[in-house]
Enzyme design. Structure first.
Site, PDB file in Angstrom:
ATOM      1  N   HIS A  52       6.609  -0.357  -7.864  1.00  0.00           N
ATOM      2  CA  HIS A  52       5.214   0.050  -8.044  1.00  0.00           C
ATOM      3  C   HIS A  52       4.791   1.039  -6.968  1.00  0.00           C
ATOM      4  CE1 HIS A  52       0.954  -0.906  -9.289  1.00  0.00           C
ATOM      5  NE2 HIS A  52       0.732  -0.433  -8.066  1.00  0.00           N
ATOM      6  N   GLU A  53       5.061   0.687  -5.728  1.00  0.00           N
ATOM      7  CA  GLU A  53       4.615   1.552  -4.631  1.00  0.00           C
ATOM      8  C   GLU A  53       5.358   2.890  -4.623  1.00  0.00           C
ATOM      9  OE1 GLU A  53       1.931   0.573  -3.253  1.00  0.00           O
ATOM     10  OE2 GLU A  53       2.115  -1.382  -4.221  1.00  0.00           O
ATOM     11  N   MET A 107       0.840  -1.191   0.000  1.00  0.00           N
ATOM     12  CA  MET A 107       0.000   0.000   0.000  1.00  0.00           C
ATOM     13  C   MET A 107       0.876   1.241   0.000  1.00  0.00           C
ATOM     14  SD  MET A 107      -2.894   1.418  -0.098  1.00  0.00           S
ATOM     15  CE  MET A 107      -3.033   3.208  -0.158  1.00  0.00           C
ATOM     16  N   GLU A 108       0.566   2.165  -0.921  1.00  0.00           N
ATOM     17  CA  GLU A 108       1.418   3.303  -1.217  1.00  0.00           C
ATOM     18  C   GLU A 108       1.240   4.498  -0.284  1.00  0.00           C
ATOM     19  OE1 GLU A 108      -2.189   3.695  -4.115  1.00  0.00           O
ATOM     20  OE2 GLU A 108      -0.989   2.101  -3.221  1.00  0.00           O
ATOM     21  N   ASN A 109       1.045   4.270   1.002  1.00  0.00           N
ATOM     22  CA  ASN A 109       0.948   5.383   1.938  1.00  0.00           C
ATOM     23  C   ASN A 109       2.186   6.267   1.800  1.00  0.00           C
ATOM     24  OD1 ASN A 109      -1.258   3.795   3.247  1.00  0.00           O
ATOM     25  ND2 ASN A 109       0.459   2.568   3.939  1.00  0.00           N
TER      26      ASN A 109
END
Length: 831
Positions: free
Chosen positions: A268-269, A234-236
Site C-alpha cells: 500500500h505505502e 505513512m507514505e513519506n
C-alpha cells in the site's frame, strides 16, 4: 523558502501551530532584506508575516528562525521511545505530517497543491542514525560531538510527505531493486525480523514500476519501524514510516493473516510513491482516491506476490465491513467537502479505504484489466509531479476505453449508500430482470429512498455444469457459462439472454459493490449448484448477502440458519467460513443466556464436520488451509464451547509457547484465543508476562488482546486499568479497549470504564484513535447500555471523527433492533 511573487504584497501568510517564530524576514528580488512582524493565529493555524515594505514582483526567499516542541502526541515532530534488553529507555525523534501537521514542525504552506522541493539538513548527536526523504549527500562533524547530515533535494512534492527520523537505530544492508536502494530501518536487535519486508518491498517496487509504466520517483527507499505510531504506516516519499507490527515479522512464527497484513501495508505505502506522491490530490476532498487506489493496488500486488493467499477472495471480508457502514443513513459520499483539519482527519475511514477500493475494483473488472491499466498509465503520465481532481482520473480512463466512466463513477462517489439488485428469470429463463433500490438495515435511521446508481453488473448464466475442480478454495472450476455485461441505470432493466438459463449468477466474480437479492426460484437453482458453479468469492457473497438481509429485516434468522446448514455441508474455503463465523458471533450476542448451550450445540454441529474434513496439519499444505483450521478450531472452542477443543487448546498453547515454531502459527493463535475464553487469573498473569517478553511485535499484541477475552469480571477490570498505564503503548491501548467493549460478556463493563475515564482517555491517546476505540460500541445489543452510549457521546462529541462516531451509534441501534426482533425466536430456530 524560495517563492515567486506574482503581484506586489505587504503580507505573507503561512501555516504554523505550536511554534515560536523568533524572527522572520524576506530576501527580495533585489537582494535587500525586508523584515517582518509575526502574528500567530492558533485558531486558523496560520502565521501572518507583516512586511516592513511591499515586495515587488519577482523571485524572493522567505526566512524564519523558530523553535518548537518535540511532543508526545504522535503527530508533527514527536518523540517515540523503546527500551533495550537492559531496560534502558532510548528516544527517537520522528515525524507524522499527514494530514495537516507539517506546520507543527516548520512554517510552510501546508496544503497539498503547494508542491515544493525540500532540502533537509539535520544536526544530530554522534552515534545516532538520521534518515529523511532523499539520500545522504554529506555527513560532516560539527566539532562539538554532533554531525551535520545533509540530504539530496527531493522531487517536487507536498508538505505532508516530508519526513525525518533521528535515533539509535540500525539499518539493513541495501537491496538493489533495479537501481533503487531499499533498506529497513529499525530499533536495535530486530534485524532478524526484516527479511519479509525487504522481499515484499522489492517485489512491489518492480510490480508498480511495470504497472504504472513509470520508474520509482525517488532516489532510495527506506522502510522505517517506529515503536510509537498513531497510524498504520505513512507514505513519506523515500522514508516510509510504519508501526513495528506492520513491518517487522518472523514468518515462521506468524499467522497467514499477520504476514498478509505486513505485505498489504508495505505494498500500500509503496503504491503511494506513484499514486499520491508523484500525482497528488489538489485538496483533501480527494484523499479518498489516494487511499482507495493504494488499497486497490495493494490487493493486486499481494495477489501477485503470494497467489496462494487468494487475496481478492479475502478482500470480501474488508468489503463486508464497508457494506456494513454504507447501509446506514449516516453513511457519507466517498468524496465530500473538506473545510478544516478535522474534516480531513475524518476522511481516513472505512469508506475511503475499503468502499473506495471496492468501487475501483468493480470498475476495473467491468472495463477489463488491460483497458483499465491503459487509462491509469495515461493519467500518471499526464499528471506526474502535479495535482489533480478526481474527475481527471475518470476522464483519463474514459479516453482510454471509450466507456462512460465519469457518469458511472460519479454515481458512486458523490452519494452515499449502495443498491440491492433484485434478480428474476422470466420467459422460461430467456429473460433476466434486474432491479435496484437502496440497501438499508432495519433499525437504522431513515435514508434517502430515491438514490440510484449506474451499476456495472457482470452476469453469468448457464444450463449445465462442467466442473472437475475441488472445493478447497484454491482451484475450484466453474462451468463455461455465458458472461454478459449490463449497465443497470434506473429502477429496472431486462436482458435477453443468448440462451434460456437454468441458473444465473449476478455479480459474477464477486467484484461488484452491491447486494444481490434473488427471486426464490433463482436462488434455489443457484444454491443447488453452488459447489460446482460458484467461485469462493461468489459463495462468500451468497452468505454475506443473506446475513445482510437478516439485518435488513427481510430474512428471518431461522431461514438464515437453514442456509448455513446447506452451505456448510461441503464448504472448505477460508473466507466463506470466516463470514459464517462472524455471523455466528453476532447471533451469540443476541441469544438469551439460558439458550446459549443450545446455540453452542448448533455451532458444534455446523463446524465439527468441516474441521474433521481438514484433519491435522500437513507439511506443505496451502496457507489458507492452515488458516481455515485455525478459524474452525476457534469457532468450536469459543462459540461452540467444545470441551475437547478447549483441552486441546491448552495443550497446543503450552507446547507452542514453550517451543516456538512447534505448532502451526494459525492453530497456535486460535488455541491462544480459546484458552483466553475459558481462562482464569493464572491465565491473565501468564499472558501478561508473555506479552512483555514476546519475541515479535505480533506476539505482544496477541497476548495483550487476549486479555480482553477472559471471562471473569475482576480480570477484565485489571485489564481495563492496564490500558491506562505505561505498560501499554498509547498507540495500542485504544484498540485493546475497542476489543473489550466488543466483548459479549463484558462490553457494558468496558464501556462504563471508558465513560468514567473519558477525560483521561481523550487526553492520553492519539487524536485519530478515539473514533476507532468507539467502534466497539457497534456490537452492543442491550437497549439501556445503548441509550447511555448515545446520551454520553451527544454530550461529549468527537469532532475529528464526527461522521464515523455517528455511524457507530447507528450501527449499534441496528444490533439492538436485531436483538429485539430475533432474539426471542432464535432458540426455536436452532432446532
Amino acid at each position: 523558502m524560495a517563492v515567486d511573487v506574482v503581484e506586489a504584497v505587504d503580507e505573507v501568510v503561512l501555516n504554523a501551530i505550536e511554534l515560536d517564530i523568533d524572527e522572520a524576514w524576506v530576501e527580495a528580488a533585489d537582494g535587500g532584506r525586508v523584515d517582518a512582524t509575526v502574528t500567530l493565529d492558533e485558531v486558523t493555524e496560520r502565521a501572518m508575516l507583516a512586511l516592513a515594505r511591499p515586495l515587488e514582483v519577482g523571485p524572493a526567499t522567505v526566512h524564519a528562525r523558530f523553535r518548537g516542541t518535540l511532543n508526545d502526541k504522535l503527530h508533527g515532530f514527536y518523540r517515540s521511545t523503546f527500551r533495550d534488553d537492559d531496560g534502558v529507555e532510548h528516544v527517537i525523534a520522528t515525524t507524522q505530517f499527514e494530514a495537516t501537521d507539517a506546520r507543527r514542525a516548520f512554517p510552510c504552506w501546508d496544503e497539498p497543491d503547494f508542491k515544493a522541493t525540500f532540502a533537509v539538513t539535520l544536526v544530530v548527536d554522534e552515534g545516532l542514525t538520521a534518515v529523511s526523504n532523499a539520500a545522504h549527500v554529506a555527513d560532516d562533524p560539527t566539532g562539538d560531538g554532533r554531525r551535520r547530515v545533509r540530504f539530496a533535494d527531493t522531487m517536487v512534492m507536498s508538505t505532508y510527505l516530508v519526513a525525518f527520523v533521528v535515533g539509535p537505530l540500525e539499518v539493513t544492508e541495501p537491496v538493489d531493486v533495479d537501481g533503487t536502494p531499499l533498506r529497513v530501518v529499525h530499533p536495535p536487535g530486530q534485524g532478524h525480523l526484516t527479511a519479509f519486508a525487504l522481499e515484499s518491498g522489492a517485489f512491489a517496487l518492480r510490480t508498480f514500476s511495470d504497472y504504472f509504466g513509470l520508474p520509482y520517483p525517488g532516489d532510495k527507499l527506506d522502510l522505517v519501524a517506529i515503536p510509537d505510531f498513531a497510524f498504520g504506516a505513512m507514505e513519506n516519499l523515500g522514508c516510509v514510516t510504519f508501526r513495528e507490527a506492520l513491518l517487522l515479522i518472523d514468518p515462521e512464527r506468524s499467522t497467514r493473516a499477520e504476514l498478509q497484513r505486513v505485505a498489504d501495508v508495505v505494498h500500500h505505502e509503496i503504491a503511494h510513491m506513484w499514486f499520491g506522491d508523484l500525482v497528488t490530490m489538489r485538496w483533501w476532498n480527494g484523499i479518498w482516491l489516494n487511499e482507495a487506489f493504494a488499497t486497490f493496488m495493494e490487493m493486486r500486488c499481494t495477489d501477485a506476490f503470494r497467489p496462494e493467499w487468494d487475496r481478492w477472495t479475502d478482500f470480501g471480508i474488508s468489503r463486508t465491513a464497508a457494506f456494513d457502514t454504507d447501509a446506514l443513513a449516516t453513511t457519507r459520499p466517498i468524496e465530500f467537502e473538506v473545510t478544516s483539519p478535522t474534516d480531513a482527519e475524518g476522511m481516513f475511514d472505512i469508506l475511503t479505504y475499503e468502499k473506495g477500493a471496492a468501487v475501483v475494483r468493480m470498475l476495473e473488472q467491468y472495463l477489463g484489466e488491460d483497458r483499465f491499466r491503459d487509462g491509469i498509465r495515461k493519467y500518471m503520465v499526464d499528471h506526474q509531479y502535479a495535482n489533480t481532481e478526481t474527475t481527471d482520473l475518470w476522464d483519463a480512463i474514459e479516453a482510454a476505453t471509450g466507456e462512460p466512466v465519469r457518469r458511472i463513477m460519479d454515481s458512486w462517489i458523490f452519494q452515499g449508500g449502495h443498491p440491492v439488485v433484485g434478480v428474476e428469470l422470466a420467459d422460461g429463463g430467456a429473460t433476466l430482470g434486474l432491479t435496484q433500490e437502496p440497501q438499508r438495515y432495519a433499525g437504522a435511521d431513515e435514508a434517502a429512498a430515491d438514490r440510484r446508481w449506474s451499476v456495472p453488473v457482470l452476469v453469468r448464466a448457464g444450463a449445465a455444469s462442467i466442473s472437475d475442480g475441488h472445493l478447497d478454495g484454491q482451484d475450484t472450476a466453474v462451468s463455461a457459462a455465458a458472461l454478459t455485461k449490463v449497465l443497470l441505470e434506473g429502477d429496472h432493466t431486462e436482458v435477453a439472454l443468448d440462451a434460456p438459463a437454468e441458473w444465473v449468477v449476478v455479480n459474477s466474480g464477486g467484484s461488484g459493490f452491491f447486494r444481490v437479492r434473488y427471486a426464490p426460484d433463482a436462488l434455489r437453482a443457484l444454491t443447488g449448484r453452488a459447489a460446482q458453479e460458484l467461485t469462493p468469492l461468489e459463495r462468500y457473497g451468497l452468505v454475506d448477502d443473506a446475513w445482510a438481509s437478516v439485518l435488513a429485516g427481510t430474512t428471518r434468522v431461522g431461514t438464515y440458519l437453514e442456509l448455513l446448514r446447506a452451505a456448510t455441508a461441503e464448504e472448505n474455503d477460508l473466507s466463506v467460513w470466516q463470514r459464517i463465523s462472524a455471523s455466528l458471533a453476532a447471533l451469540d450476542r443476541i441469544v438469551a443466556d439460558g439458550d446459549r448451550p443450545r446455540f453452542a450445540a448448533f455451532v458444534r454441529a455446523l463446524v465439527t464436520p468441516a474441521l474433521h474434513r481438514l484433519g491435522d496439519p500437513v507439511a506443505g499444505e496451502p496457507d489458507r488451509t492452515a488458516a481455515l483450521r485455525g478459524t474452525l478450531f476457534e469457532a468450536l472452542g469459543v462459540l461452540g464451547a467444545d470441551q475437547s477443543v478447549r483441552e486441546r487448546a491448552r495443550e497446543l498453547h503450552q507446547r507452542g509457547a514453550d517451543q516456538p515454531g512447534s505448532v502451526d502459527p494459525d492453530l497456535f493463535d486460535a488455541a491462544l484465543r480459546v484458552v483466553a475464553a475459558a481462562g482464569d487469573a493464572s491465565t491473565y498473569d501468564d499472558f501478561l508476562a508473555r506479552s512483555k517478553r514476546a519475541g515479535t511485535p505480533q506476539e505482544t499484541l496477541r497476548y495483550l488482546g487476549a486479555l480482553a477475552d477472559l471471562p471473569a469480571a475482576e480480570l477484565v477490570d485489571r485489564f481495563l486499568g492496564l490500558t491506562l498505564t505505561d505498560e501499554v503503548r498509547t498507540q495500542d491501548a485504544p484498540y485493546l479497549l475497542r476489543r473489550a467493549i466488543a466483548s459479549r460478556e463484558h462490553g457494558p463493563r468496558a464501556w462504563a470504564f471508558v465513560h468514567r475515564n473519558w477525560d483521561t482517555v481523550t487526553a492520553r491517546f492519539p487524536n485519530n484513535s478515539i473514533p476507532r476505540l468507539l467502534e466497539g460500541v457497534r456490537t452492543l445489543t442491550d437497549p439501556a447500555v445503548a441509550a447511555d452510549v448515545d446520551a454520553f457521546l451527544a454530550e461529549h462529541p468527537v469532532p475529528q471523527g464526527a461522521k464515523t462516531v455517528a455511524q457507530h451509534l447507528e450501527r449499534m441501534k441496528v444490533n439492538v433492533a436485531l436483538r429485539q426482533r430475533e432474539g426471542a425466536t432464535l432458540a426455536d430456530a436452532l432446532g
